[in-house]
Design a protein around this motif. Sequence first.
Motif, PDB file in Angstrom:
ATOM      1  N   GLY A  27       0.817  -1.210   0.000  1.00 56.30           N
ATOM      2  CA  GLY A  27       0.000   0.000   0.000  1.00 56.30           C
ATOM      3  C   GLY A  27       0.846   1.252   0.000  1.00 56.30           C
ATOM      4  N   LYS A  28       0.390   2.255  -0.716  1.00 54.44           N
ATOM      5  CA  LYS A  28       1.154   3.498  -0.812  1.00 54.44           C
ATOM      6  C   LYS A  28       1.247   4.182   0.547  1.00 54.44           C
ATOM      7  N   LYS A  29       2.428   4.694   0.842  1.00 52.28           N
ATOM      8  CA  LYS A  29       2.637   5.423   2.082  1.00 52.28           C
ATOM      9  C   LYS A  29       2.465   6.916   1.825  1.00 52.28           C
ATOM     10  N   VAL A  30       1.761   7.563   2.733  1.00 47.89           N
ATOM     11  CA  VAL A  30       1.601   9.018   2.633  1.00 47.89           C
ATOM     12  C   VAL A  30       2.906   9.653   3.067  1.00 47.89           C
ATOM     13  N   ARG A  31       3.575  10.307   2.143  1.00 45.68           N
ATOM     14  CA  ARG A  31       4.875  10.906   2.423  1.00 45.68           C
ATOM     15  C   ARG A  31       4.788  12.417   2.372  1.00 45.68           C
ATOM     16  N   SER A  32       5.761  13.051   2.975  1.00 44.51           N
ATOM     17  CA  SER A  32       5.804  14.508   3.019  1.00 44.51           C
ATOM     18  C   SER A  32       7.215  14.967   2.688  1.00 44.51           C
ATOM     19  N   ASP A  33       7.375  16.267   2.569  1.00 46.37           N
ATOM     20  CA  ASP A  33       8.712  16.809   2.346  1.00 46.37           C
ATOM     21  C   ASP A  33       9.631  16.454   3.512  1.00 46.37           C
ATOM     22  N   ALA A  34       9.063  16.393   4.700  1.00 48.30           N
ATOM     23  CA  ALA A  34       9.865  16.046   5.879  1.00 48.30           C
ATOM     24  C   ALA A  34      10.379  14.614   5.783  1.00 48.30           C
ATOM     25  N   THR A  35       9.528  13.702   5.287  1.00 45.05           N
ATOM     26  CA  THR A  35       9.951  12.313   5.102  1.00 45.05           C
ATOM     27  C   THR A  35      11.059  12.226   4.066  1.00 45.05           C
ATOM     28  N   ASP A  36      10.875  12.919   2.947  1.00 49.49           N
ATOM     29  CA  ASP A  36      11.897  12.918   1.903  1.00 49.49           C
ATOM     30  C   ASP A  36      13.224  13.453   2.434  1.00 49.49           C
ATOM     31  N   LYS A  37      13.146  14.472   3.272  1.00 47.18           N
ATOM     32  CA  LYS A  37      14.361  15.074   3.826  1.00 47.18           C
ATOM     33  C   LYS A  37      15.071  14.095   4.764  1.00 47.18           C
ATOM     34  N   LEU A  38      14.311  13.345   5.541  1.00 46.20           N
ATOM     35  CA  LEU A  38      14.909  12.348   6.423  1.00 46.20           C
ATOM     36  C   LEU A  38      15.693  11.318   5.617  1.00 46.20           C
ATOM     37  N   TRP A  39      15.125  10.871   4.505  1.00 52.64           N
ATOM     38  CA  TRP A  39      15.826   9.901   3.663  1.00 52.64           C
ATOM     39  C   TRP A  39      17.074  10.517   3.035  1.00 52.64           C
ATOM     40  N   GLU A  40      16.965  11.749   2.594  1.00 55.13           N
ATOM     41  CA  GLU A  40      18.116  12.415   1.978  1.00 55.13           C
ATOM     42  C   GLU A  40      19.260  12.603   2.974  1.00 55.13           C
ATOM     43  N   ASP A  41      18.909  12.760   4.243  1.00 54.22           N
ATOM     44  CA  ASP A  41      19.926  13.016   5.266  1.00 54.22           C
ATOM     45  C   ASP A  41      20.641  11.754   5.748  1.00 54.22           C
ATOM     46  N   ILE A  42      20.133  10.575   5.378  1.00 52.37           N
ATOM     47  CA  ILE A  42      20.810   9.336   5.778  1.00 52.37           C
ATOM     48  C   ILE A  42      22.159   9.260   5.075  1.00 52.37           C
ATOM     49  N   ARG A  43      23.193   8.894   5.810  1.00 53.01           N
ATOM     50  CA  ARG A  43      24.542   8.849   5.256  1.00 53.01           C
ATOM     51  C   ARG A  43      24.626   7.842   4.109  1.00 53.01           C
ATOM     52  N   PRO A  44      24.984   8.301   2.891  1.00 50.71           N
ATOM     53  CA  PRO A  44      25.025   7.384   1.740  1.00 50.71           C
ATOM     54  C   PRO A  44      26.328   6.586   1.687  1.00 50.71           C
ATOM     55  N   PHE A  45      26.255   5.429   1.057  1.00 55.71           N
ATOM     56  CA  PHE A  45      27.457   4.659   0.763  1.00 55.71           C
ATOM     57  C   PHE A  45      27.243   3.938  -0.562  1.00 55.71           C
ATOM     58  N   GLU A  46      28.293   3.392  -1.103  1.00 51.81           N
ATOM     59  CA  GLU A  46      28.207   2.704  -2.385  1.00 51.81           C
ATOM     60  C   GLU A  46      28.843   1.323  -2.290  1.00 51.81           C
ATOM     61  N   ILE A  47      28.358   0.432  -3.123  1.00 51.00           N
ATOM     62  CA  ILE A  47      28.967  -0.885  -3.300  1.00 51.00           C
ATOM     63  C   ILE A  47      29.321  -1.018  -4.769  1.00 51.00           C
ATOM     64  N   ASP A  48      30.546  -1.366  -5.051  1.00 51.02           N
ATOM     65  CA  ASP A  48      30.969  -1.569  -6.432  1.00 51.02           C
ATOM     66  C   ASP A  48      30.295  -2.832  -6.968  1.00 51.02           C
ATOM     67  N   PRO A  49      29.383  -2.698  -7.941  1.00 50.10           N
ATOM     68  CA  PRO A  49      28.681  -3.880  -8.460  1.00 50.10           C
ATOM     69  C   PRO A  49      29.619  -4.958  -8.992  1.00 50.10           C
ATOM     70  N   SER A  50      30.807  -4.556  -9.461  1.00 52.06           N
ATOM     71  CA  SER A  50      31.740  -5.541 -10.004  1.00 52.06           C
ATOM     72  C   SER A  50      32.378  -6.402  -8.919  1.00 52.06           C
ATOM     73  N   SER A  51      32.481  -5.849  -7.705  1.00 51.14           N
ATOM     74  CA  SER A  51      33.076  -6.597  -6.604  1.00 51.14           C
ATOM     75  C   SER A  51      32.026  -7.243  -5.693  1.00 51.14           C
ATOM     76  N   ALA A  52      30.774  -6.831  -5.839  1.00 48.33           N
ATOM     77  CA  ALA A  52      29.714  -7.339  -4.977  1.00 48.33           C
ATOM     78  C   ALA A  52      29.558  -8.854  -5.011  1.00 48.33           C
ATOM     79  N   PRO A  53      29.710  -9.512  -6.174  1.00 54.79           N
ATOM     80  CA  PRO A  53      29.549 -10.971  -6.186  1.00 54.79           C
ATOM     81  C   PRO A  53      30.493 -11.711  -5.247  1.00 54.79           C
ATOM     82  N   LYS A  54      31.618 -11.101  -4.877  1.00 55.19           N
ATOM     83  CA  LYS A  54      32.525 -11.742  -3.930  1.00 55.19           C
ATOM     84  C   LYS A  54      31.829 -11.982  -2.597  1.00 55.19           C
ATOM     85  N   ASN A  55      30.883 -11.090  -2.270  1.00 56.04           N
ATOM     86  CA  ASN A  55      30.089 -11.238  -1.053  1.00 56.04           C
ATOM     87  C   ASN A  55      28.706 -11.798  -1.344  1.00 56.04           C
TER      88      ASN A  55
END
Length: 272
Positions: A27-55
């Motif tokens: 079911g669709k979640k009712v989101r707001s600008d505040a919710t979007d901002k919370l997600w944007e503020d989460i510390r980002p990281f990356e996984i190299d897709p070429s190395s991911a299969p090792k794990n």
Amino acid sequence: MEQLQAAIKKARQQRDGKVSTVSTQPGKKVRSDATDKLWEDIRPFEIDPSSAPKNRIVTFESSVDAAPFDMLRTRLLHQLTENNWTRVAIVSPHSGCGKTTTAVNLAVSLSRQEELRTIVFDLDLRRIGLGKLLGQSGVSSMADILSGRVEFKHNAVRLGKNLAFGLNNRVTPNPSEILQSRKAAAVLEEIEEAYRPNVMLFDLPPLMAADDNFGFLKNVDCAILLAEAGKTTMKQIDIAESQLSELTNVLGIVLNKSRYTSKVYGYEYDYS
């Protein structure tokens, strides 16, 4: 494989314990600008897709290797939508069944549907498996989050725009008390209300290792049971499913690490 399926079916019938099954998007979640901002503020990281299969992380794009997880994703979303569920526990009878790897691959598969937001919580507090698999570490522990000592936003990390993880940076000495506490239940309610995820995945400890799960499973809508081919016995599967069915809805049993191969996926990908 057929013997395993037949035995599971027989055990279910003998217990007379059937899981009630009641579009393929939650079911669709009712989101707001505040919710979007919370997600944007989460510390980002990356996984190299070429190395991911090792794990054994194989679901960054559609492929033969990703197909079983994509199928699991589709079936999961169907059940969540039908039942208006959000919270899914991933458990196993014993260690080594691959539940953490499955949780990550399922989450990454879900993240390929850009309209969905998913949060994965490492609640196997006796280890730091999810962080090791991702090559990341929380600034604290999920035990600190569930106890209310640290806010989720200070511990979470984000992969892409719509997939977040709550990790552990150390082993917790008293996981049972934390997982079964009222405070933990209240914190999860607060996180769900603030971040409005479509799916919340909980990587939980093995059922037969300790009592960590039994008080916590009341906080989830359903569970997926992981079994290890060639190691998990029929008795262990039956006991684990029986325990789960008393605590929450059992969506199904996933047989992991099977040497049995089928062209059910490969045929379609090779077809031209």
